[in-house]
Design an enzyme around this catalytic site. Structure first.
Site, short mmCIF file in Angstrom:
data_model
loop_
_atom_site.label_atom_id
_atom_site.label_comp_id
_atom_site.label_asym_id
_atom_site.label_seq_id
_atom_site.Cartn_x
_atom_site.Cartn_y
_atom_site.Cartn_z
N HIS A 1 0.83 -1.22 0.00
CA HIS A 1 0.00 0.00 0.00
C HIS A 1 0.86 1.26 0.00
O HIS A 1 0.42 2.31 0.48
CB HIS A 1 -0.96 0.03 1.20
CG HIS A 1 -1.73 -1.23 1.40
ND1 HIS A 1 -2.96 -1.46 0.84
CD2 HIS A 1 -1.41 -2.36 2.08
CE1 HIS A 1 -3.38 -2.67 1.17
NE2 HIS A 1 -2.45 -3.24 1.92
N SER B 1 15.12 21.74 -16.18
CA SER B 1 13.95 22.58 -16.41
C SER B 1 14.40 23.90 -17.01
O SER B 1 15.50 24.39 -16.71
CB SER B 1 13.24 22.82 -15.08
OG SER B 1 12.54 24.03 -15.10
N LYS C 1 16.29 21.75 -10.94
CA LYS C 1 15.61 20.51 -11.33
C LYS C 1 16.50 19.52 -12.08
O LYS C 1 17.30 19.90 -12.92
CB LYS C 1 14.39 20.81 -12.20
CG LYS C 1 13.24 21.47 -11.51
CD LYS C 1 12.62 20.65 -10.38
CE LYS C 1 11.77 19.51 -10.83
NZ LYS C 1 10.59 19.86 -11.56
N GLU D 1 10.06 8.34 -16.96
CA GLU D 1 8.67 8.82 -17.16
C GLU D 1 8.17 8.48 -18.56
O GLU D 1 7.02 8.10 -18.75
CB GLU D 1 8.60 10.33 -16.92
CG GLU D 1 8.79 10.71 -15.46
CD GLU D 1 9.00 12.21 -15.27
OE1 GLU D 1 8.47 13.01 -16.06
OE2 GLU D 1 9.72 12.59 -14.33
#
Ligand code: ARG
Length: 465
Positions: free
Chosen positions: A156, A277, A283, A290
């Site tokens: 979980h 970024s 970043k 992804e």
């Protein structure tokens, strides 16, 4: 008109619809499979006495010439032809004359395209198998180096019990093993040659189907000619295999993205597999992971398209079947790109072992082991569960771990508590006691690693299976 038919027509196809129905724009990718299949067919026609040896050698050298020229860019597949089959036959006939017109004897584009697609898929299955194996090797290296790298196992997405990185990655090894075996199964089932099925009902020529099947590396000819020209199961199976591979990679990427985040900091993905970024200077984003996660949907989409495309097609060939190509080409390209990216990204991941250990030490991952301790002291498990639950609540209020409690505090919860409790709930003990087959304890994980090595050496050495 650059097409293979027209005798019974009074008008040509409306020019404006040609673009919508012709497949040359995308099936030109099958040029090499098409030529390979045609060479085998011509040799068989000659061996069976249907064309002469001279005609056969003209056809074969003509086709080899076309293949060389397409490969090195001298000959371009142009869209005035309906499909790749028409293109090859037309260019051949232009070059060698009448012998070229005999190539299609005893053949239909229906068995021809079925063959081309099978050859294409078979070689992609083999490439995919290699990519999966190479990933399994990297996983095994990481497992061997991390049998005592402790980290929390989650359920979980809540910390559950301690495990090791070797054990965690062992789960991915198993997924990849199944992926590999599934590819082998699919290959075995699809490795039959449809050539000779003709349009749907075979031919009246004495074709030697065993000969073409053997020449093209198939186990034998397909068994029913109607099925041969309308079967795309092998394509659906392969795209399903790819969908499962993508699903595994996607779940894995999701974990790597979490582990790479500032909150977890378990790993650092290499700069070369990350991007920055345009506005936020700090970043470093895990874009490759992804993207692999994102591309999964495209492969599932292809599977869905193929299944729906097939569901209403009566026997035998129908033009709907032409829709099998673009989606499956895209699925194959997407999945193989994802596998290549993952193969490149994984070896460059740095694991922060300290941080993983710290994380496992917090969040009561040893609570089950604490309950097991009380069971060993004679308490029924259900009672032990409740006692340790109360201890956890107490620790949450005190902001400490189970092992930080004093013996006096421990005894308030159960009088069987002793000094040996501290060792029983240490992470090392929690891991080392988990010795059931498949668990992270030393002898269990070493057994798993041994089996993984045996698997890799059994599949890497012999010929294709
Ligand atoms: N382009 C067709 C396909 O991909 C080739 C087979 C054409 N056969 C036919 N009877 N029109 O399916």
């Amino acid at each position: 008109m650059a097409q293979l038919w027209g005798g019974r027509f009074e008008k040509p196809t409306e020019e404006s619809i040609r673009k919508a129905i012709d497949s040359v724009y995308f099936d030109k990718r099958l040029w090499s499979e098409d030529i390979t299949g045609s060479i085998a067919h011509a040799r068989m026609l000659s061996a069976s006495g249907i064309i002469s040896e001279e005609e056969c050698s003209l056809i074969v050298s003509g086709l080899n010439g076309i293949a060389e020229e397409i490969a090195d860019g001298r000959l371009e597949v142009t869209p005035e032809y309906e499909d790749i089959h028409s293109f090859v036959e037309a260019v051949l006939t232009e070059r060698i004359g009448d012998a070229g017109k005999k190539l299609h004897t005893g053949r239909s584009r229906n068995d021809q395209v079925a063959l081309d697609m099978r050859l294409f898929i078979r070689s992609r299955i083999d490439e995919t198998k290699d990519l999966v194996l190479s990933l399994m090797k990297t996983v095994l290296d990481i497992m061997e180096a991390n049998t005592d790298t402790v980290l929390p196992g989650f359920t979980h997405l809540q910390k559950a019990q301690p495990t090791t990185l070797a054990h965690h990655f062992g789960a991915y090894f198993e997924m990849l093993r199944r992926d590999y075996e599934r590819l082998c199964d699919s290959r075995k089932r699809m490795n039959l040659c449809p050539l000779g099925a003709g349009a749907l009902a075979g031919t009246t020529y004495p074709l030697d189907r065993d000969m073409t099947a053997a020449e093209l590396g198939f186990e034998g000819p397909t068994r029913n000619s109607m099925d041969s020209v309308s079967d795309r199961d092998y394509l659906i199976e392969f795209v399903f295999d790819l969908s499962l591979i993508m699903m595994h990679l996607s779940r894995w990427c999701e974990e790597l993205i979490l582990w790479n985040s500032n909150e977890y900091r378990y790993i650092e993905i290499d700069d070369s597999y990350s991007t920055g970024s345009s506005i936020m200077p700090q970043k470093k984003n895990p874009d490759v992971a992804e993207l692999i996660r994102g591309k999964t949907g495209r492969v599932y989409g292809a599977l869905q398209s193929l299944l729906v495309m097939m569901k209403g097609i009566p026997l035998a060939y129908n033009k709907d079947l032409q829709e099998d190509k673009e989606v499956s080409f895209d699925a194959v390209d997407t999945a193989m790109t994802a596998l290549r990216l993952f193969n490149g990204m994984l070896p460059g991941i740095a694991f922060d072992k300290e941080r993983m250990r710290e994380s496992a030490a917090l969040g009561f991952t040893n609570a089950t082991d604490a309950a097991d301790y009380l069971v060993r002291k004679g308490m029924p498990f259900r009672d032990a569960h409740s006692v340790i639950g109360k201890m956890v609540l107490y620790c949450i209020e005190k902001d400490c771990a189970l092992g930080d409690l004093t013996l006096g505090e421990l005894k308030c919860f159960a009088d069987t508590m002793g000094e040996d409790f501290y060792d029983a709930v240490s992470l090392e003990t929690c891991i080392s006691r988990r010795l059931t087959k498949g668990a992270p304890g030393p002898s269990a994980i070493n057994g798993e690693i041994r089996e993984a090595k045996e698997f890799l050496s059994s599949v890497c050495n012999p010929g294709r299976n």
